[in-house]
Design an enzyme around this catalytic site. Structure first.
Site, PDB file in Angstrom:
ATOM      1  N   SER A   1      -7.821   1.494  -0.504  1.00  0.00           N
ATOM      2  CA  SER A   1      -8.948   0.922  -1.229  1.00  0.00           C
ATOM      3  C   SER A   1     -10.112   1.915  -1.289  1.00  0.00           C
ATOM      4  CB  SER A   1      -9.342  -0.407  -0.582  1.00  0.00           C
ATOM      5  OG  SER A   1     -10.188  -1.158  -1.408  1.00  0.00           O
TER       6      SER A   1
ATOM      7  N   ASP B   1      -2.595  -6.916  -7.506  1.00  0.00           N
ATOM      8  CA  ASP B   1      -3.819  -6.614  -6.778  1.00  0.00           C
ATOM      9  C   ASP B   1      -4.994  -7.313  -7.456  1.00  0.00           C
ATOM     10  OD1 ASP B   1      -6.151  -5.372  -5.689  1.00  0.00           O
ATOM     11  OD2 ASP B   1      -4.991  -3.592  -5.187  1.00  0.00           O
TER      12      ASP B   1
ATOM     13  N   HIS C   1      -3.528  -6.656  -2.715  1.00  0.00           N
ATOM     14  CA  HIS C   1      -4.391  -5.529  -2.336  1.00  0.00           C
ATOM     15  C   HIS C   1      -4.149  -5.094  -0.888  1.00  0.00           C
ATOM     16  CE1 HIS C   1      -7.834  -2.897  -2.734  1.00  0.00           C
ATOM     17  NE2 HIS C   1      -8.369  -3.396  -1.635  1.00  0.00           N
TER      18      HIS C   1
END
Length: 274
Positions: free
Chosen positions: A95, A225, A254
């Site tokens: 991320s 995601d 995610h």
């Protein structure tokens, strides 16, 4: 606790376990090095040296007021790699950490880097602009900042039990332990760092960084995601890299390094050993 102090006086906590080729892990917003537990133990037991730090303002690192931007994130990572004198390192970022890894390599060069992997990562650019029409509207991130400033404890609970791990999808069984661990990590960090970090991960344009990188990079992303939408991230990043490989995971969320750790770890190991 093992720490380094950066040139601007910020104390950064890190873990450094094992020996062998180093793998350095950069975590996502608003978490800590603890989010990599499944990866740290897996690669440690496979004979690697594993390193993970808490980003400034996150986890056990100093809750400083300033420096919550990608330049400082990259420079802090560079300071850690230099302090530990790492060479032939593999950098893995999830991320926001994926952005940190990309910016670090582009900003500080590849002399210490063998390969990289970015997972569910924010590059090339999350926010919607004229040049990036597929991005998310700035109002989405403004809302996150408002919630972080006003009631981040509830926000962190909502994210963990909902879109972050896909626990809001029909037929997906939520794990209370995973939810609580996400909330715990988030609340360890500083509200100011998390507030500013939203701008860092959403408004930083990594296009130029991606174009500079020549080491092999594995781009891993789930097509479900809900935090960093797939279509405007992973395929675009892979196309910008000189030596990028895109690996798409059908239905993965995610937070797939946690909920699908077995699959992610196996694919990372194969990439590192290739």
């Amino acid at each position: 606790m093992p720490t380094i102090t950066t040139t601007d006086g910020t104390e950064i906590f890190y873990k450094d376990w094992g020996s062998g080729q180093p793998i350095v892990f950069s975590h996502g917003w608003p978490l800590s090095a603890d989010d990599w537990d499944a990866q740290l133990m897996f690669f440690l037991l496979h004979g690697y040296r594993v390193i993970a730090h808490d980003r400034r303002g996150h986890g056990r690192s100093a809750q400083v007021a300033d420096g919550h931007d990608m330049d400082h994130y990259a420079d802090d990572l560079a300071a850690l790699t230099e302090h530990l004198d790492l060479h032939d390192a593999v950098h893995v970022g999830h991320s926001t950490g994926g952005g940190e890894v990309v910016h670090y390599i582009a900003r500080h060069g590849e002399s210490r880097v063998a390969k990289a992997a970015i997972i569910s990562a924010v590059p090339p650019l999350m926010v919607q602009t004229e040049a990036n029409p597929g991005g998310l509207p700035k109002s989405v991130f403004d809302g996150f900042q408002d919630q972080t400033a006003q009631h981040r404890s509830q926000l962190y609970r909502d994210l963990a039990e909902g879109p972050f791990y896909g626990f809001n999808r029909p037929g997906v069984e939520a794990s209370e332990a995973i939810i609580e661990n996400w909330w715990r990590q988030g609340m360890m960090g500083g509200a100011k760092a998390h507030y500013d970090g939203i701008v860092a991960f959403s408004q930083t344009d990594f296009t130029g960084d991606l174009k500079k990188i020549t080491v092999p990079v594995l781009v891993m992303h789930g097509d479900d995601d809900q935090i960093v939408p797939y279509a405007d991230s992973a395929p675009l990043s892979a196309a910008l890299l000189h030596n990028g490989t895109l690996k798409t995971y059908a239905g993965f969320p995610h937070g797939m390094p946690t909920t699908q750790a077995e699959t992610i770890n196996a694919d990372l190991l194969e990439f590192i050993q290739a």
